[in-house]
Write an enzyme that holds these catalytic residues in place. Structure first.
Site, PDB file in Angstrom:
ATOM      1  N   SER A  68      -0.172   0.122   0.817  1.00  0.00           N
ATOM      2  CA  SER A  68      -0.291  -0.697  -0.660  1.00  0.00           C
ATOM      3  C   SER A  68      -0.883   0.574  -1.383  1.00  0.00           C
ATOM      4  CB  SER A  68      -1.349  -1.986  -0.506  1.00  0.00           C
ATOM      5  OG  SER A  68      -2.496  -1.543  -0.363  1.00  0.00           O
ATOM      6  N   GLU A 151       3.412  -6.770  -6.394  1.00  0.00           N
ATOM      7  CA  GLU A 151       2.332  -7.513  -6.108  1.00  0.00           C
ATOM      8  C   GLU A 151       1.845  -7.931  -7.960  1.00  0.00           C
ATOM      9  OE1 GLU A 151      -1.382  -5.698  -4.426  1.00  0.00           O
ATOM     10  OE2 GLU A 151      -2.846  -8.203  -4.558  1.00  0.00           O
ATOM     11  N   GLU A 157      -5.384  -5.432 -14.423  1.00  0.00           N
ATOM     12  CA  GLU A 157      -4.520  -5.091 -13.878  1.00  0.00           C
ATOM     13  C   GLU A 157      -3.552  -3.854 -13.898  1.00  0.00           C
ATOM     14  OE1 GLU A 157      -6.130  -5.300  -9.368  1.00  0.00           O
ATOM     15  OE2 GLU A 157      -8.217  -6.674 -10.606  1.00  0.00           O
ATOM     16  N   ASP A 184      -1.124 -13.624  -4.575  1.00  0.00           N
ATOM     17  CA  ASP A 184      -1.996 -12.478  -4.144  1.00  0.00           C
ATOM     18  C   ASP A 184      -3.448 -13.963  -4.601  1.00  0.00           C
ATOM     19  OD1 ASP A 184      -5.541 -11.979  -4.294  1.00  0.00           O
ATOM     20  OD2 ASP A 184      -4.646  -9.996  -3.525  1.00  0.00           O
ATOM     21  N   HIS A 187      -5.716 -13.159  -7.546  1.00  0.00           N
ATOM     22  CA  HIS A 187      -5.016 -12.688  -9.155  1.00  0.00           C
ATOM     23  C   HIS A 187      -4.324 -14.495  -9.413  1.00  0.00           C
ATOM     24  CE1 HIS A 187      -5.793  -8.732  -9.229  1.00  0.00           C
ATOM     25  NE2 HIS A 187      -4.900  -9.222  -7.443  1.00  0.00           N
ATOM     26  N   HIS A 210      -1.537 -11.941   0.054  1.00  0.00           N
ATOM     27  CA  HIS A 210      -2.987 -11.406   0.114  1.00  0.00           C
ATOM     28  C   HIS A 210      -4.445 -12.986   0.385  1.00  0.00           C
ATOM     29  CE1 HIS A 210      -3.068  -6.888  -0.586  1.00  0.00           C
ATOM     30  NE2 HIS A 210      -2.973  -7.219   0.516  1.00  0.00           N
ATOM     31  N   GLU A 245      -8.030  -9.824   2.154  1.00  0.00           N
ATOM     32  CA  GLU A 245      -7.772  -8.169   1.515  1.00  0.00           C
ATOM     33  C   GLU A 245      -9.188  -9.290   0.999  1.00  0.00           C
ATOM     34  OE1 GLU A 245      -5.637  -5.737  -1.405  1.00  0.00           O
ATOM     35  OE2 GLU A 245      -5.807  -7.999  -2.588  1.00  0.00           O
TER      36      GLU A 245
HETATM   37 MN    MN Z   1      -4.044  -7.761  -3.036  1.00  0.00          MN
END
Ligand code: MN
Length: 306
Positions: A68, A151, A157, A184, A187, A210, A245
């Site tokens: 990643s 992702e 981000e 994820d 997020h 994730h 993660e």
């Molecule tokens: Mn992630």
């Protein structure tokens, strides 16, 4: 692959902040001993990765790998400047080659833009650059059976894919058979109105997941309700990787930790953290399988029905 048989993974930065041989050995051996099927290796700077050493250690400990990264402003695939976008494509191409050489199954992360706080929305021209380059990267990746996951991350981000629906739209624009959405929970907790519904609506486009807490620390110590998340994954029969993660100032990657804003110490013992995450994920998977079996007696994850 069906839900319940998902490869369980751990991000390398839960254990180590570099990829020296000693650190790589420590991360890969602890992931394997604690019972993970794969390790996710961050590859922001592929020149720091010793490919032969990595392949040898994965082989020695018998686990798989995924890779990643997030791009930087200087390698922003979605830049309006074709030279900057081309630098991003060259970097991704190099990462795909490393993925091939270490036998990785997935390339994921913020690979369609820089992983940074933008001060303006994405432009059509920049998005076109990103999509065209990712189409070529997906072709290259397909030759090595690599799945490419875009992702979906929060607004601080990226300015392209902040919600699962935007991730699906990006996959459709790329249009390659090996492109998937990478979600994820950290997020999603910031951006989605309803995390479970977002997972269900992503459906077959979901290719990588994730798990992370609201503060990216120890699983179960934050405010995210994981039961509905796992139930939604069971409902769509998601069979792809489930990767934990987590970040703490205890383990520092000089590049990645600063980009992600890892200023606080949220845990000190990485081995305890990742053993707990394995137990937590297994318990959630088992409960979600049982719940899905009750709701849908023919569900193939329920072993009573073969
Ligand atoms: Mn992630």
């Amino acid at each position: 692959m069906a839900f319940g048989q998902n490869p369980l993974g751990i991000h390398a930065l839960c254990s180590v902040g570099s990829w020296s041989e000693a650190d790589a050995r420590r991360a890969i051996s602890s992931a394997a001993q604690i019972g993970y099927d794969l390790i996710e290796i961050p590859m922001l700077d592929p020149d720091r990765i010793d490919v032969a050493m990595t392949a040898r250690l994965l082989e020695e400990f018998g686990i798989g790998a995924t890779i990643s990264l997030g791009l930087e402003p200087a390698t922003d695939l979605s830049s309006e400047d074709p030279e900057v976008s081309a630098r991003g494509e060259a970097l991704l191409s190099k990462v795909v080659s490393i993925g091939r050489d270490i036998g990785a199954t997935h390339l994921c992360g913020v690979i369609y833009s820089a992983m940074t706080k933008y001060s303006r929305p994405a432009t059509r021209k920049g998005l076109d650059h990103s999509v065209a380059a990712l189409r070529r990267i997906c072709d290259q990746a397909a030759a090595s059976d690599l799945t490419v996951g875009v992702e979906v991350v929060n607004r601080y981000e990226t300015n392209i894919a902040n919600t699962a629906a935007e991730g699906v739209a990006l996959c459709k624009m790329i249009g390659a058979p090996n492109t998937r959405v990478h979600l994820d929970s950290y997020h999603m907790n910031i951006e989605e109105a309803d995390m479970a519904r977002a997972i269900v609506e992503t459906g077959d486009y979901l290719g990588y997941f994730h798990f992370g807490e609201c503060h990216r620390g120890y699983l179960g110590t934050g405010s995210i309700e994981f039961e509905p998340v796992f139930k939604a994954l069971a409902q769509i029969d998601y069979g792809g990787p489930l990767v934990f993660e987590s970040f703490s100032s205890e383990v520092v990657d000089p590049q990645l930790s600063n980009i992600l804003g890892i200023w606080r110490n949220l845990w000190t013992n990485g081995d305890d953290l990742i053993a707990h995450a394995r137990d937590f994920m297994n318990a959630q998977i088992k409960a979600a399988l049982q719940a899905e079996g009750l709701a849908r007696p023919n569900f193939k994850g329920d072993t009573r029905y073969g």
